[in-house]
Design an enzyme around this catalytic site. Structure first.
Site: not given
Length: 227
Positions: A37-43, A128
């Site tokens: 997921g995008l940077s900052g999405c909470g992964k 990724s």
């Protein structure tokens, strides 16, 4: 003289202890849970919450986090230069352009596959951004194990929410042109078309609640069981 005749042969050696042996002792099935997921999405936050929930239930896990890996295995050139010199750093350090991102995920995928083969539930949290790279990791992991050993988790948080969070100030710098090849701004993110788990991370649920959704799916898939 043909250089090929002087290259050492690379031969696969089977181990005395099999993957099945290790999994039987651990009481679980090794797998890779691949957060994207995008940077900052909470992964990373959700992956850490899941790691904690698994630990509390007796599962054996390891978490590979994007930022942490960039301190060592996939360090950028400026981190390598001091100890190894500029030539080494230029050759083996990884930046953030398309080819560097590809190699970053290739290295991580190889490590994750080894951990899964050791019977560990391996959590991997990386942007990724490219479908092709994630698919290669899937093929590597499932090729050395079985179908279902790679579980793709798409943390689907809208770009505007990620920008509002911006915990490291990266979006602000990317918008100002200070960071090239930044995913979602100047570089594409290719969302998974068919992830095993799709988390709508902007729906108001907390990271532990989102992690519990994954936990339930792992139990449903027979990755581990709570006695």
């Amino acid at each position: 003289m043909d250089e090929l005749h002087h290259r050492p042969q690379i031969v696969w050696h089977d181990h005395a202890v099999s993957r099945e042996d290790r999994q039987r002792v651990l009481g679980q099935r090794g797998c890779v849970i691949w957060f994207t997921g995008l940077s900052g999405c909470g992964k990373s936050t959700i992956a850490n919450a899941l790691d904690q929930q698994l630990l509390e239930r007796g599962a054996k896990t390891f978490l590979l986090d994007g930022d942490n890996i960039r301190h060592g295995l996939c360090a950028p050139p400026d981190r390598l230069a001091a100890d190894h010199g500029d030539s080494f750093a230029k050759r083996f350090g990884l930046g953030f352009g398309p080819e560097d991102r590809e190699e970053n995920i290739r290295r991580i995928g190889s490590v994750a596959q080894l951990f899964a083969a050791a019977g560990l539930i391996t959590l991997s949290a990386f942007v990724s951004p490219y479908t092709r790279d994630r698919q290669r990791v899937r093929e590597l992991v499932e090729g050395s194990g079985q179908a279902g050993d790679f579980i793709e988790v798409f943390v689907d948080t809208p770009l505007e929410i990620c920008e509002q969070r911006d915990p490291k100030g990266l979006y602000k710098k990317a918008r100002a042109g200070e960071i090239p090849n930044f995913t979602g701004i100047s570089d594409p993110y290719e969302p998974p078309p068919h992830p095993e788990i799709h988390l709508a991370a902007g729906d108001g649920r907390t990271p532990p609640q989102l992690a519990e959704q994954i936990l339930n799916e792992l139990q449903h898939r027979g990755i581990f069981s709570v006695s």
